[in-house]
Write a protein that holds these residues in place. Structure first.
Motif, mmCIF file in Angstrom:
data_model
loop_
_atom_site.group_PDB
_atom_site.id
_atom_site.type_symbol
_atom_site.label_atom_id
_atom_site.label_comp_id
_atom_site.label_asym_id
_atom_site.label_seq_id
_atom_site.Cartn_x
_atom_site.Cartn_y
_atom_site.Cartn_z
ATOM 1 N N SER A 87 0.827 -1.211 0.000
ATOM 2 C CA SER A 87 0.000 0.000 0.000
ATOM 3 C C SER A 87 0.862 1.262 0.000
ATOM 4 O O SER A 87 0.499 2.261 -0.626
ATOM 5 C CB SER A 87 -0.957 -0.003 1.189
ATOM 6 O OG SER A 87 -0.243 0.046 2.401
ATOM 7 N N VAL A 88 2.005 1.226 0.670
ATOM 8 C CA VAL A 88 2.915 2.379 0.670
ATOM 9 C C VAL A 88 3.455 2.619 -0.740
ATOM 10 O O VAL A 88 3.497 3.760 -1.220
ATOM 11 C CB VAL A 88 4.079 2.159 1.664
ATOM 12 C CG1 VAL A 88 5.154 3.217 1.489
ATOM 13 C CG2 VAL A 88 3.566 2.151 3.087
ATOM 14 N N ILE A 89 3.837 1.547 -1.412
ATOM 15 C CA ILE A 89 4.363 1.667 -2.774
ATOM 16 C C ILE A 89 3.294 2.215 -3.711
ATOM 17 O O ILE A 89 3.547 3.125 -4.505
ATOM 18 C CB ILE A 89 4.891 0.303 -3.265
ATOM 19 C CG1 ILE A 89 6.141 -0.079 -2.477
ATOM 20 C CG2 ILE A 89 5.185 0.336 -4.757
ATOM 21 C CD1 ILE A 89 6.561 -1.520 -2.640
ATOM 22 N N GLU A 90 2.086 1.682 -3.616
ATOM 23 C CA GLU A 90 1.004 2.130 -4.487
ATOM 24 C C GLU A 90 0.582 3.562 -4.173
ATOM 25 O O GLU A 90 0.183 4.309 -5.068
ATOM 26 C CB GLU A 90 -0.173 1.167 -4.385
ATOM 27 C CG GLU A 90 0.145 -0.186 -5.009
ATOM 28 C CD GLU A 90 -0.857 -1.272 -4.667
ATOM 29 O OE1 GLU A 90 -1.797 -1.002 -3.882
ATOM 30 O OE2 GLU A 90 -0.689 -2.391 -5.174
ATOM 31 N N ALA A 91 0.674 3.976 -2.911
ATOM 32 C CA ALA A 91 0.333 5.352 -2.539
ATOM 33 C C ALA A 91 1.313 6.355 -3.134
ATOM 34 O O ALA A 91 0.955 7.509 -3.377
ATOM 35 C CB ALA A 91 0.309 5.487 -1.023
ATOM 36 N N HIS A 92 2.540 5.922 -3.385
ATOM 37 C CA HIS A 92 3.548 6.799 -3.983
ATOM 38 C C HIS A 92 3.634 6.624 -5.500
ATOM 39 O O HIS A 92 4.620 7.035 -6.118
ATOM 40 C CB HIS A 92 4.914 6.545 -3.342
ATOM 41 C CG HIS A 92 5.042 7.151 -1.989
ATOM 42 N ND1 HIS A 92 4.573 6.535 -0.849
ATOM 43 C CD2 HIS A 92 5.564 8.333 -1.588
ATOM 44 C CE1 HIS A 92 4.813 7.296 0.192
ATOM 45 N NE2 HIS A 92 5.415 8.403 -0.227
ATOM 46 N N GLY A 93 2.642 5.987 -6.095
ATOM 47 C CA GLY A 93 2.582 5.882 -7.549
ATOM 48 C C GLY A 93 3.327 4.705 -8.138
ATOM 49 O O GLY A 93 3.594 4.681 -9.336
ATOM 50 N N GLY A 94 3.642 3.711 -7.349
ATOM 51 C CA GLY A 94 4.357 2.542 -7.842
ATOM 52 C C GLY A 94 3.443 1.349 -8.034
ATOM 53 O O GLY A 94 2.260 1.386 -7.693
ATOM 54 N N LYS A 95 4.006 0.298 -8.605
ATOM 55 C CA LYS A 95 3.270 -0.946 -8.819
ATOM 56 C C LYS A 95 4.086 -2.102 -8.259
ATOM 57 O O LYS A 95 5.305 -2.129 -8.389
ATOM 58 C CB LYS A 95 3.049 -1.197 -10.313
ATOM 59 C CG LYS A 95 2.235 -0.150 -11.009
ATOM 60 C CD LYS A 95 2.180 -0.442 -12.486
ATOM 61 C CE LYS A 95 1.659 0.761 -13.237
ATOM 62 N NZ LYS A 95 1.851 0.623 -14.678
ATOM 63 N N VAL A 96 3.381 -3.046 -7.660
ATOM 64 C CA VAL A 96 4.029 -4.245 -7.148
ATOM 65 C C VAL A 96 3.770 -5.371 -8.132
ATOM 66 O O VAL A 96 2.627 -5.643 -8.493
ATOM 67 C CB VAL A 96 3.487 -4.619 -5.751
ATOM 68 C CG1 VAL A 96 4.071 -5.932 -5.283
ATOM 69 C CG2 VAL A 96 3.802 -3.516 -4.760
#
Length: 136
Positions: free
Chosen positions: A28-37
């Motif tokens: 969720s932290v990664i996605e909140a900063h515009g990233g993708k897992v």
């Protein structure tokens, strides 16, 4: 955005469900900063090469990430604060591997060495038993 491989080691005395919760938190932290897992590999509880903070085992998790550097910095900052995380490492890569990682492909679903690995070990033992053409 850059491509990264991120691995973290969680303490041995937490439950596997807590490892999944940690993983979802960092996703969720990664996605909140515009990233993708991308792909996530949970290698399970494995022995450590040496003791880390009085732990002999740890849960290993590998994550493929496509994110800006700010997302990685935030994930690493939060992992540094969290007491359940023993170690973490992020490596920038040119492209993500399509197949399973080398570590994960050695393990079957139960975390044991696969049959191919066991066969190669048994043939190695047979070769060691034969010394200079004389079987022991």
């Amino acid at each position: 955005m850059a491509l990264y491989e991120h691995i973290f080691l969680a303490r041995q005395d937490i439950a596997p469900q807590q490892v999944d919760e940690l993983l979802s938190l960092y996703k969720s932290v990664i996605e909140a900063h515009g990233g993708k897992v991308g792909r996530v590999e949970n290698w399970g509880l494995r022995p450590l090469a040496y003791r880390i903070r009085k732990n002999r085992k740890a849960y290993y998790v590998l994550i493929n990430i496509d994110a800006p550097a700010t997302a990685i910095a935030e994930v690493e900052r939060q992992m540094h604060i969290n007491e359940d995380i023993l170690r973490y490492m992020t490596v920038r890569v040119e492209k993500h591997e399509k197949e399973k990682s080398a570590m994960f492909s050695r393990l079957d679903r139960n975390g044991h060495i696969g049959l191919d690995e066991e066969r190669s070990r048994s043939s190695r033992r047979q070769r060691e038993d034969v010394i200079e053409g004389v079987e022991l």
